[in-house]
Motif scaffolding. Sequence first.
Motif, PDB file in Angstrom:
ATOM      1  N   VAL A   1       0.823  -1.208   0.000  1.00  0.00           N
ATOM      2  CA  VAL A   1       0.000   0.000   0.000  1.00  0.00           C
ATOM      3  C   VAL A   1       0.859   1.261   0.000  1.00  0.00           C
ATOM      4  O   VAL A   1       0.565   2.217  -0.732  1.00  0.00           O
ATOM      5  CB  VAL A   1      -0.967  -0.017   1.210  1.00  0.00           C
ATOM      6  CG1 VAL A   1      -1.573   1.370   1.444  1.00  0.00           C
ATOM      7  CG2 VAL A   1      -2.074  -1.031   0.972  1.00  0.00           C
ATOM      8  N   VAL A   2       1.907   1.280   0.804  1.00  0.00           N
ATOM      9  CA  VAL A   2       2.757   2.466   0.850  1.00  0.00           C
ATOM     10  C   VAL A   2       3.403   2.704  -0.510  1.00  0.00           C
ATOM     11  O   VAL A   2       3.430   3.841  -1.013  1.00  0.00           O
ATOM     12  CB  VAL A   2       3.832   2.328   1.946  1.00  0.00           C
ATOM     13  CG1 VAL A   2       4.856   3.457   1.844  1.00  0.00           C
ATOM     14  CG2 VAL A   2       3.180   2.331   3.324  1.00  0.00           C
ATOM     15  N   ARG A   3       3.901   1.653  -1.141  1.00  0.00           N
ATOM     16  CA  ARG A   3       4.548   1.819  -2.445  1.00  0.00           C
ATOM     17  C   ARG A   3       3.546   2.304  -3.500  1.00  0.00           C
ATOM     18  O   ARG A   3       3.865   3.162  -4.332  1.00  0.00           O
ATOM     19  CB  ARG A   3       5.188   0.506  -2.885  1.00  0.00           C
ATOM     20  CG  ARG A   3       6.088   0.663  -4.098  1.00  0.00           C
ATOM     21  CD  ARG A   3       6.722  -0.638  -4.515  1.00  0.00           C
ATOM     22  NE  ARG A   3       7.521  -0.442  -5.729  1.00  0.00           N
ATOM     23  CZ  ARG A   3       7.859  -1.402  -6.560  1.00  0.00           C
ATOM     24  NH1 ARG A   3       7.496  -2.665  -6.319  1.00  0.00           N
ATOM     25  NH2 ARG A   3       8.567  -1.138  -7.654  1.00  0.00           N
ATOM     26  N   ALA A   4       2.334   1.758  -3.480  1.00  0.00           N
ATOM     27  CA  ALA A   4       1.311   2.207  -4.422  1.00  0.00           C
ATOM     28  C   ALA A   4       1.000   3.688  -4.222  1.00  0.00           C
ATOM     29  O   ALA A   4       0.882   4.456  -5.183  1.00  0.00           O
ATOM     30  CB  ALA A   4       0.046   1.368  -4.261  1.00  0.00           C
ATOM     31  N   LEU A   5       0.872   4.097  -2.960  1.00  0.00           N
ATOM     32  CA  LEU A   5       0.532   5.491  -2.677  1.00  0.00           C
ATOM     33  C   LEU A   5       1.695   6.428  -2.978  1.00  0.00           C
ATOM     34  O   LEU A   5       1.483   7.569  -3.404  1.00  0.00           O
ATOM     35  CB  LEU A   5       0.091   5.622  -1.218  1.00  0.00           C
ATOM     36  CG  LEU A   5      -1.239   4.952  -0.885  1.00  0.00           C
ATOM     37  CD1 LEU A   5      -1.499   4.976   0.613  1.00  0.00           C
ATOM     38  CD2 LEU A   5      -2.393   5.610  -1.631  1.00  0.00           C
ATOM     39  N   VAL A   6       2.927   5.962  -2.769  1.00  0.00           N
ATOM     40  CA  VAL A   6       4.081   6.750  -3.180  1.00  0.00           C
ATOM     41  C   VAL A   6       4.032   7.005  -4.686  1.00  0.00           C
ATOM     42  O   VAL A   6       4.251   8.124  -5.156  1.00  0.00           O
ATOM     43  CB  VAL A   6       5.397   6.043  -2.791  1.00  0.00           C
ATOM     44  CG1 VAL A   6       6.586   6.630  -3.557  1.00  0.00           C
ATOM     45  CG2 VAL A   6       5.636   6.155  -1.295  1.00  0.00           C
ATOM     46  N   THR A   7       3.717   5.958  -5.441  1.00  0.00           N
ATOM     47  CA  THR A   7       3.640   6.087  -6.899  1.00  0.00           C
ATOM     48  C   THR A   7       2.617   7.132  -7.306  1.00  0.00           C
ATOM     49  O   THR A   7       2.881   8.006  -8.143  1.00  0.00           O
ATOM     50  CB  THR A   7       3.275   4.730  -7.529  1.00  0.00           C
ATOM     51  OG1 THR A   7       4.241   3.750  -7.147  1.00  0.00           O
ATOM     52  CG2 THR A   7       3.211   4.829  -9.034  1.00  0.00           C
ATOM     53  N   LEU A   8       1.436   7.050  -6.709  1.00  0.00           N
ATOM     54  CA  LEU A   8       0.359   7.954  -7.091  1.00  0.00           C
ATOM     55  C   LEU A   8       0.559   9.363  -6.534  1.00  0.00           C
ATOM     56  O   LEU A   8       0.101  10.344  -7.136  1.00  0.00           O
ATOM     57  CB  LEU A   8      -0.975   7.372  -6.629  1.00  0.00           C
ATOM     58  CG  LEU A   8      -1.381   6.094  -7.375  1.00  0.00           C
ATOM     59  CD1 LEU A   8      -2.496   5.367  -6.632  1.00  0.00           C
ATOM     60  CD2 LEU A   8      -1.806   6.405  -8.803  1.00  0.00           C
ATOM     61  N   ALA A   9       1.227   9.471  -5.396  1.00  0.00           N
ATOM     62  CA  ALA A   9       1.522  10.791  -4.847  1.00  0.00           C
ATOM     63  C   ALA A   9       2.593  11.502  -5.670  1.00  0.00           C
ATOM     64  O   ALA A   9       2.593  12.737  -5.760  1.00  0.00           O
ATOM     65  CB  ALA A   9       1.977  10.668  -3.393  1.00  0.00           C
ATOM     66  N   TYR A  10       3.485  10.727  -6.273  1.00  0.00           N
ATOM     67  CA  TYR A  10       4.530  11.316  -7.114  1.00  0.00           C
ATOM     68  C   TYR A  10       3.982  11.694  -8.492  1.00  0.00           C
ATOM     69  O   TYR A  10       4.405  12.676  -9.087  1.00  0.00           O
ATOM     70  CB  TYR A  10       5.683  10.330  -7.260  1.00  0.00           C
ATOM     71  CG  TYR A  10       6.836  10.863  -8.079  1.00  0.00           C
ATOM     72  CD1 TYR A  10       7.531  11.998  -7.672  1.00  0.00           C
ATOM     73  CD2 TYR A  10       7.217  10.247  -9.266  1.00  0.00           C
ATOM     74  CE1 TYR A  10       8.587  12.499  -8.424  1.00  0.00           C
ATOM     75  CE2 TYR A  10       8.267  10.739 -10.029  1.00  0.00           C
ATOM     76  CZ  TYR A  10       8.952  11.865  -9.599  1.00  0.00           C
ATOM     77  OH  TYR A  10       9.986  12.372 -10.346  1.00  0.00           O
TER      78      TYR A  10
END
Length: 350
Positions: free
Chosen positions: A150-159
């Motif tokens: 989840v953190v990696r997915a959200l990092v991707t979308l936040a970037y």
Amino acid sequence: MKALGAVVVSKYLVFFSLAAVLYLNTIAHAQTSSDNPPDPDFQPWLQSLIAEARELGIDEAIIEQALVPVTPIPQVVSNDRNQAEFVETLDEYLAKRVTDWRIQTGRERMAQHADVLADVAAKYGVPARFIVAIWGIETNYGNFTGGTDVVRALVTLAYDPRRADYFRRELLAALQILQQGHIDHADMKGSWAGAMGQSQFMPSSFVNYAVDHDNDGRRNIWTSEADVFASIANYLSQRGWQPGQRWGREVTLPDDYHERAGQWSQGDASFSCSVLRRHTVQRSLADWQVAGVRTADGADLPQADFPGSIVLPDGEDGSAFMTYPNFRAILSYNCANNYALAVAKLADSY
């Protein structure tokens, strides 16, 4: 001798075939790597994020584990651009989600969890069939909650710049959930968009709506069905669910509806949901009756004191639905007409 020679030749052919495969794979990997070179802007952005996480009091152990080694997932950005809710017709969408298996399994789950569902429904005013329908659409009744970090997915979308502010807030909420010990980072798996658990809550939804219904001291949307049901019901209740009302119904429109559609254009929305642009302004059912709108079988609309709005999910040539406030509550769960209609029709099938 001929047989021995054939064996030797065969071995050489196998050797050269394997060598060729390895060579081609090496070339393909090199091409893939060159097609996706490291983004020089990502690490400075990540360091800024880490600094913000530290300011919020996130432990160094969580930062080291969840953020320091993280890299974007290109497929996540592709998924965000091609969500099924918006690229499939209503019939295509429903055919994949309101299936015979999902209907039958939903009936079985309602019987299996009848007592706790009745308790939750009475407490929050949301019928059990809608709770179970969302559970079924989101995770196949808890059978598939997603395997993405989840953190990696959200990092991707936040970037990614498209909705960066929204997903950065969700990412920081996810870090707070880890900080509070609700779940370990290794177990925080979910969808490509960062939705978690059997209820597929985004981190902010977990913070605001998750419920510890089984009173074990944890808001556990991952393995406690009681908490999952109560969390879904609490979400819908707080997002405007009206006890005792329908979600809506399929309707027929008068012949001149599209010529007069301008007078029923969308008014102010009660919450932010882009698909409400495809709904008419809310009007009383009596007004819609006068305008010539009828039920799908041609009968008069019911006499009721709540408003309705018309939505055409596939445009002028598709089906028409009169939707009520409870439909908007479902839309708040996932802002897509096809999604809300799938939940509604699955709930109606139990």
